[in-house]
Write a protein that holds these residues in place. Structure first.
Motif, PDB file in Angstrom:
ATOM      1  N   CYS A  41      73.658  51.564  32.947  1.00  0.00           N
ATOM      2  CA  CYS A  41      73.115  52.206  34.148  1.00  0.00           C
ATOM      3  C   CYS A  41      73.697  51.494  35.364  1.00  0.00           C
ATOM      4  O   CYS A  41      74.134  50.343  35.273  1.00  0.00           O
ATOM      5  N   HIS A  63      68.326  48.371  29.763  1.00  0.00           N
ATOM      6  CA  HIS A  63      66.963  48.923  29.769  1.00  0.00           C
ATOM      7  C   HIS A  63      66.869  50.361  29.278  1.00  0.00           C
ATOM      8  O   HIS A  63      65.766  50.872  29.123  1.00  0.00           O
ATOM      9  N   GLU A  64      67.988  51.034  29.044  1.00  0.00           N
ATOM     10  CA  GLU A  64      67.931  52.431  28.549  1.00  0.00           C
ATOM     11  C   GLU A  64      68.265  52.365  27.066  1.00  0.00           C
ATOM     12  O   GLU A  64      69.429  52.342  26.712  1.00  0.00           O
ATOM     13  N   GLU A 148      64.829  57.029  29.106  1.00  0.00           N
ATOM     14  CA  GLU A 148      64.479  56.346  30.368  1.00  0.00           C
ATOM     15  C   GLU A 148      65.003  57.103  31.592  1.00  0.00           C
ATOM     16  O   GLU A 148      64.215  57.429  32.499  1.00  0.00           O
TER      17      GLU A 148
HETATM   18 ZN   LIG Z   1      68.694  52.847  34.435  1.00  0.00          ZN
END
Ligand SMILES: [Zn+2]
Ligand SMILES: [Zn+2]
Length: 354
Positions: A41, A63-64, A148
């Motif tokens: 990301c 985080h994804e 996410e």
């Molecule tokens: Zn992200």
């Protein structure tokens, strides 16, 4: 299970190392997840370069993600080893004013997995059990690692309350493509996506945009949107770029009485010029949205699992964890790359779409 694992650690701004680190120790209400895929990301670039979370380094970003439950804490209910999962990355204290008001994204102790605490560019990650969501059988690991970003777009879409038959203009063709797809889901017409990349705009059209405007060809996107809406401007405008200029365009592009959804992230000290006149006499509304949280997650999972959002054309590559830094750089220089996933258990990159 081994005590150490492979992880990508941002040690200081610009320095990323693949190294062995301890496997996270879980508390009683946490679960340990074996990470399958993590999507890269824009935030990961900001962490790598020190624009974001520099005070949290050294840290494992990412985080994804999707993965399988590897270990369940003593008081972690509702999850079993081996189950396929993803996790809501947004963590809050639960007791402050904002948490008690149901606005956990505003929590004074707000922190996100992979942004403020160790994340998923690693073999394992830990998460509180009540943040973990099971992936249904009709949702594969790649789409699972895309829950996410979809949840963030859903959060924004709910905040703006797009209604049937209303016109929606989206500025930006990164996550803007998803905003277009979701506006279509909510019954908007026409859905207009504005961007600077022909390939991404073609995907936006495939995913539900009625009209795409390439800013390399269209001189004045504000005038163009007005032309498409009988001179009024769009009922809803989503800003999904994150520059002062595009925010000003969004406010100029929305009709009187319409709503601007603020989604793109500007620099902390950026400012824009707003005519209060437009807000008062024009009754224009601006709604912010920070992240997908709580119910946005099952909602994203449902839309992906049943194919109402089909993000696969956005999936470019899977790269080994060892190539994370290279991929971060490629994403800056190759405008045709969209979502690149990282896996710790492969040695060669896999091309998903060209
Ligand atoms: Zn992200
Ligand atoms: Zn709180």
């Amino acid at each position: 299970m081994a005590n150490t694992m492979k992880a990508a650690v941002v040690e200081k701004p610009g320095v990323l190392r693949i190294k062995q680190v301890p496997v996270p120790q879980i508390a009683d209400e946490e679960v340990l997840i074996r990470v399958k895929y993590t999507g890269i990301c824009g935030t990961d670039w900001s962490i790598f370069t020190g624009k974001y979370s520099a005070d949290k380094l050294p840290m494992v970003p990412g985080h994804e993600f999707s993965g399988t439950v590897a270990q369940v804490g003593k008081r972690a209910k509702g999850l079993k080893e081996g189950e396929r999962v993803t996790a809501d990355i947004n963590m809050s204290c639960g007791t402050c004013f904002y948490c008690r008001k149901g606005q956990k994204l505003m929590c004074r102790d707000f922190h996100q997995l992979g942004i403020h605490v160790d994340g998923t560019f690693a073999e394992y990650v830990k998460a509180p059990c009540d943040q973990v969501h099971k992936l249904p059988d009709n949702l594969d690991f790649l789409a699972g690692a895309f829950v996410e970003p979809v949840s963030c777009v859903i959060h924004s879409s709910k905040a703006a309350r797009v209604t049937h038959g209303s016109s929606v203009a989206v500025i930006g063709c990164g996550l803007g493509v998803l905003h277009g797809a979701l506006a279509r889901q909510r019954g908007a017409a026409p859905v207009i996506v504005i961007g600077d990349n022909a390939r991404k705009l073609a995907i936006a059209k495939d995913m539900g945009a009625d009209v795409v405007l390439n800013v390399n060809e269209v001189k004045d996107p504000v005038a163009e949107v007005k032309k498409l809406t009988e001179g009024r401007g769009a009922d809803f405008v989503v800003e999904a770029v994150g520059t002062p200029r595009t925010y000003e365009q969004a406010l100029a592009m929305v009709r009187p009485g319409g709503t601007v959804a603020a989604f793109g992230i500007c620099a902390g000290d950026d400012t824009i010029t707003v005519r209060p006149f437009d807000l008062v006499l024009g009754e224009k509304t601006i709604v912010g949205s920070c992240a997908g949280v709580g119910p946005d997650w099952p909602d994203a999972i449902a839309l992906l699992a049943y194919g109402h959002i089909k993000p696969q054309p956005l999936f470019s590559l899977i790269v080994p964890l060892e190539e994370l830094e290279a991929a971060l750089n490629e994403l800056r220089t190759n405008p045709n790359l969209t979502k690149v996933f990282v896996a710790s258990d492969i040695t060669k990159r896999e091309i998903l779409s060209k």
